[in-house]
Design a protein around this motif. Structure first.
Motif, PDB file in Angstrom:
ATOM      1  N   SER A  83      35.318  36.782  49.288  1.00 52.30           N
ATOM      2  CA  SER A  83      36.159  37.647  50.115  1.00 52.30           C
ATOM      3  C   SER A  83      37.404  38.074  49.329  1.00 52.30           C
ATOM      4  O   SER A  83      37.765  39.261  49.303  1.00 52.30           O
ATOM      5  CB  SER A  83      36.575  36.899  51.387  1.00 52.30           C
ATOM      6  N   LEU A  84      38.034  37.108  48.656  1.00 58.13           N
ATOM      7  CA  LEU A  84      39.198  37.407  47.823  1.00 58.13           C
ATOM      8  C   LEU A  84      38.802  38.300  46.649  1.00 58.13           C
ATOM      9  O   LEU A  84      39.511  39.262  46.314  1.00 58.13           O
ATOM     10  CB  LEU A  84      39.815  36.099  47.308  1.00 58.13           C
ATOM     11  N   PHE A  85      37.662  38.004  46.050  1.00 51.95           N
ATOM     12  CA  PHE A  85      37.190  38.766  44.888  1.00 51.95           C
ATOM     13  C   PHE A  85      36.908  40.224  45.262  1.00 51.95           C
ATOM     14  O   PHE A  85      37.283  41.147  44.537  1.00 51.95           O
ATOM     15  CB  PHE A  85      35.930  38.103  44.324  1.00 51.95           C
ATOM     16  N   SER A  86      36.262  40.443  46.409  1.00 52.10           N
ATOM     17  CA  SER A  86      35.943  41.812  46.862  1.00 52.10           C
ATOM     18  C   SER A  86      37.216  42.612  47.106  1.00 52.10           C
ATOM     19  O   SER A  86      37.335  43.771  46.684  1.00 52.10           O
ATOM     20  CB  SER A  86      35.104  41.771  48.145  1.00 52.10           C
ATOM     21  N   LYS A  87      38.177  41.990  47.804  1.00 51.28           N
ATOM     22  CA  LYS A  87      39.448  42.667  48.091  1.00 51.28           C
ATOM     23  C   LYS A  87      40.158  43.043  46.780  1.00 51.28           C
ATOM     24  O   LYS A  87      40.626  44.169  46.609  1.00 51.28           O
ATOM     25  CB  LYS A  87      40.350  41.742  48.925  1.00 51.28           C
ATOM     26  N   SER A 111      38.870  43.303  43.667  1.00 55.16           N
ATOM     27  CA  SER A 111      38.100  44.271  42.871  1.00 55.16           C
ATOM     28  C   SER A 111      38.342  45.695  43.345  1.00 55.16           C
ATOM     29  O   SER A 111      38.517  46.615  42.544  1.00 55.16           O
ATOM     30  CB  SER A 111      36.598  43.953  42.952  1.00 55.16           C
ATOM     31  N   LEU A 112      38.363  45.860  44.670  1.00 56.46           N
ATOM     32  CA  LEU A 112      38.600  47.188  45.241  1.00 56.46           C
ATOM     33  C   LEU A 112      40.019  47.668  44.925  1.00 56.46           C
ATOM     34  O   LEU A 112      40.227  48.842  44.588  1.00 56.46           O
ATOM     35  CB  LEU A 112      38.364  47.160  46.753  1.00 56.46           C
ATOM     36  N   GLN A 113      40.992  46.748  44.998  1.00 61.69           N
ATOM     37  CA  GLN A 113      42.376  47.117  44.672  1.00 61.69           C
ATOM     38  C   GLN A 113      42.503  47.552  43.212  1.00 61.69           C
ATOM     39  O   GLN A 113      43.232  48.495  42.907  1.00 61.69           O
ATOM     40  CB  GLN A 113      43.315  45.938  44.959  1.00 61.69           C
ATOM     41  N   VAL A 114      41.787  46.871  42.302  1.00 59.82           N
ATOM     42  CA  VAL A 114      41.823  47.254  40.886  1.00 59.82           C
ATOM     43  C   VAL A 114      41.285  48.679  40.724  1.00 59.82           C
ATOM     44  O   VAL A 114      41.855  49.487  39.978  1.00 59.82           O
ATOM     45  CB  VAL A 114      41.033  46.249  40.011  1.00 59.82           C
ATOM     46  N   CYS A 115      40.208  48.999  41.439  1.00 62.02           N
ATOM     47  CA  CYS A 115      39.655  50.368  41.396  1.00 62.02           C
ATOM     48  C   CYS A 115      40.655  51.374  41.962  1.00 62.02           C
ATOM     49  O   CYS A 115      40.824  52.471  41.413  1.00 62.02           O
ATOM     50  CB  CYS A 115      38.341  50.439  42.175  1.00 62.02           C
ATOM     51  N   GLU A 116      41.326  50.996  43.057  1.00 54.77           N
ATOM     52  CA  GLU A 116      42.338  51.879  43.645  1.00 54.77           C
ATOM     53  C   GLU A 116      43.483  52.107  42.656  1.00 54.77           C
ATOM     54  O   GLU A 116      43.975  53.231  42.502  1.00 54.77           O
ATOM     55  CB  GLU A 116      42.867  51.271  44.951  1.00 54.77           C
ATOM     56  N   GLY A 117      43.905  51.030  41.975  1.00 55.12           N
ATOM     57  CA  GLY A 117      44.970  51.138  40.983  1.00 55.12           C
ATOM     58  C   GLY A 117      44.602  52.067  39.855  1.00 55.12           C
ATOM     59  O   GLY A 117      45.429  52.873  39.389  1.00 55.12           O
ATOM     60  N   GLN A 118      43.351  51.983  39.415  1.00 53.47           N
ATOM     61  CA  GLN A 118      42.867  52.862  38.347  1.00 53.47           C
ATOM     62  C   GLN A 118      42.869  54.322  38.803  1.00 53.47           C
ATOM     63  O   GLN A 118      43.249  55.221  38.043  1.00 53.47           O
ATOM     64  CB  GLN A 118      41.458  52.445  37.920  1.00 53.47           C
ATOM     65  N   VAL A 167      47.226  42.091  40.763  1.00 52.36           N
ATOM     66  CA  VAL A 167      46.406  41.407  41.781  1.00 52.36           C
ATOM     67  C   VAL A 167      45.310  40.535  41.164  1.00 52.36           C
ATOM     68  O   VAL A 167      44.931  39.515  41.746  1.00 52.36           O
ATOM     69  CB  VAL A 167      45.785  42.397  42.811  1.00 52.36           C
ATOM     70  N   LEU A 168      44.825  40.902  39.988  1.00 53.36           N
ATOM     71  CA  LEU A 168      43.777  40.092  39.354  1.00 53.36           C
ATOM     72  C   LEU A 168      44.362  38.782  38.816  1.00 53.36           C
ATOM     73  O   LEU A 168      43.714  37.736  38.886  1.00 53.36           O
ATOM     74  CB  LEU A 168      43.080  40.878  38.243  1.00 53.36           C
ATOM     75  N   VAL A 169      45.588  38.844  38.307  1.00 53.94           N
ATOM     76  CA  VAL A 169      46.291  37.621  37.880  1.00 53.94           C
ATOM     77  C   VAL A 169      46.510  36.720  39.100  1.00 53.94           C
ATOM     78  O   VAL A 169      46.270  35.507  39.060  1.00 53.94           O
ATOM     79  CB  VAL A 169      47.647  37.971  37.222  1.00 53.94           C
TER      80      VAL A 169
END
Length: 327
Positions: free
Chosen positions: A134-138, A140-147, A174-176
């Motif tokens: 659940s944390l990983f999905s949230k 991962s999506l934020q990293v894509c949004e950031g990009q 967020v990944l850190v």
């Protein structure tokens, strides 16, 4: 054992685990690029933070090894696809995946890495698996949004400082933060502690990226490892640029807009002119203040953790070491 020795031990343990788990078979053209990018080196900052956090919360870092590898797998997947988007020829001084193989291989191998990252979480008990994914999905999506924000900002002239901070939070911080929260979850830390350690990582990640902006312009060429002024040459709207546009006088703003509209063959004069504006507009001091503010915010969350003083000190020293870097 000294803190640096302990971190190096965790790093060595992780690299050994990665080498064991990144030996894939057929089809060769799918898996060879994955092994290649995973073994290019790098600081392994995120997976080491997962292992370290587990240990500091009295857990066993062997138990968080697969979560750490999932984080590293995802991070490298994002690099493969970022390099395609940027048409970058080099990554860590070596040929990028899409250049070494081809574009389609880069896309497909990247996709496979994302799936492999999810598979690694299947080694955890059901309740923990659910929390981690659940944390990983949230994240991962934020990293894509950031990009996507980063891409959008290239063609926008009205980017605000708040938007920029959100972009670097999603793209980098967020990944850190998630890497650390996963480590705490696996160690069985309380929900309050897992949230506080996430906030520690998030604020430290923002400070880290702001410092990267600063070092790109004002770092020592001998130690920085990248060409000084790379962001300026690419007309990137960093914190320094946006702050100059906010606090500079009319002449400075007009000069900056002109300098960011050109790409001269000899870039050294442009870089020096932009750096002068950054300094004279007060943007350099403001950037240093922002780095300090986010670093102190991270340390504020550190104090909330139910950890021994000795373990808090390890995280504080880690954060201070990250912020005192010249590379």
């Amino acid at each position: 054992m000294a803190k640096t020795d302990f971190i190096e031990l965790l790093r060595a343990k992780f690299v050994s685990h990665l080498e064991t788990r990144s030996k894939f078979t057929e089809p060769q053209n799918l898996y060879e690029p994955i092994s290649y990018i995973l073994n290019l080196g790098g600081k392994r900052l995120r997976p080491v933070l997962t292992l370290l956090t587990t240990e500091l919360f009295q857990g066993d870092s062997d138990q968080s090894m697969d979560a750490a590898l999932a984080i590293e797998m995802f991070h490298n997947f994002s690099l493969v696809h970022d390099d395609i988007m940027d048409d970058a020829p080099l990554r860590r001084g070596k040929t990028t995946v899409h250049e070494k193989w081809d574009l389609n291989t880069g896309i497909l191998s990247g996709d496979a890495m994302l799936i492999l990252a999810y598979q690694l979480f299947e080694n955890y008990p059901p309740e923990l698996f659910k929390k981690l994914t659940s944390l990983f999905s949230k994240t991962s999506l934020q990293v894509c949004e950031g990009q996507q924000y980063d891409i959008d900002f290239e063609t926008r002239d009205d980017v605000s400082l708040e938007e920029y901070l959100k972009m670097i939070e999603y793209k980098t911080a967020v990944l850190v933060a998630a890497a650390m929260q996963m480590g705490a979850m696996i160690a069985g830390a309380s929900e309050q502690d897992t949230i506080a350690v996430y906030e520690f990582g998030r604020n430290l990640g923002i400070a880290f990226q702001l410092q990267d902006d600063y070092l790109d312009a004002f770092g020592d060429p001998k130690t920085f490892g990248k060409q000084i002024g790379g962001d300026i040459m690419e007309n990137k709207k960093t914190y320094l640029y946006l702050k100059s546009m906010e606090t500079g006088n009319q002449e400075q703003i007009e000069s900056l807009l002109h300098l960011y509209s050109i790409k001269p063959k000899d870039s050294s004069s442009k870089i020096e002119a932009v750096k002068t504006i950054f300094e004279e507009s007060g943007a350099v001091e403001a950037t240093k203040d922002a780095i300090e503010m986010f670093t102190q915010a991270a340390f504020g969350h550190l104090e909330k953790l139910k950890l021994s003083d000795a373990n808090k000190k390890i995280l504080r020293q880690f954060g201070e070491g990250l912020m005192q870097r010249t590379v």
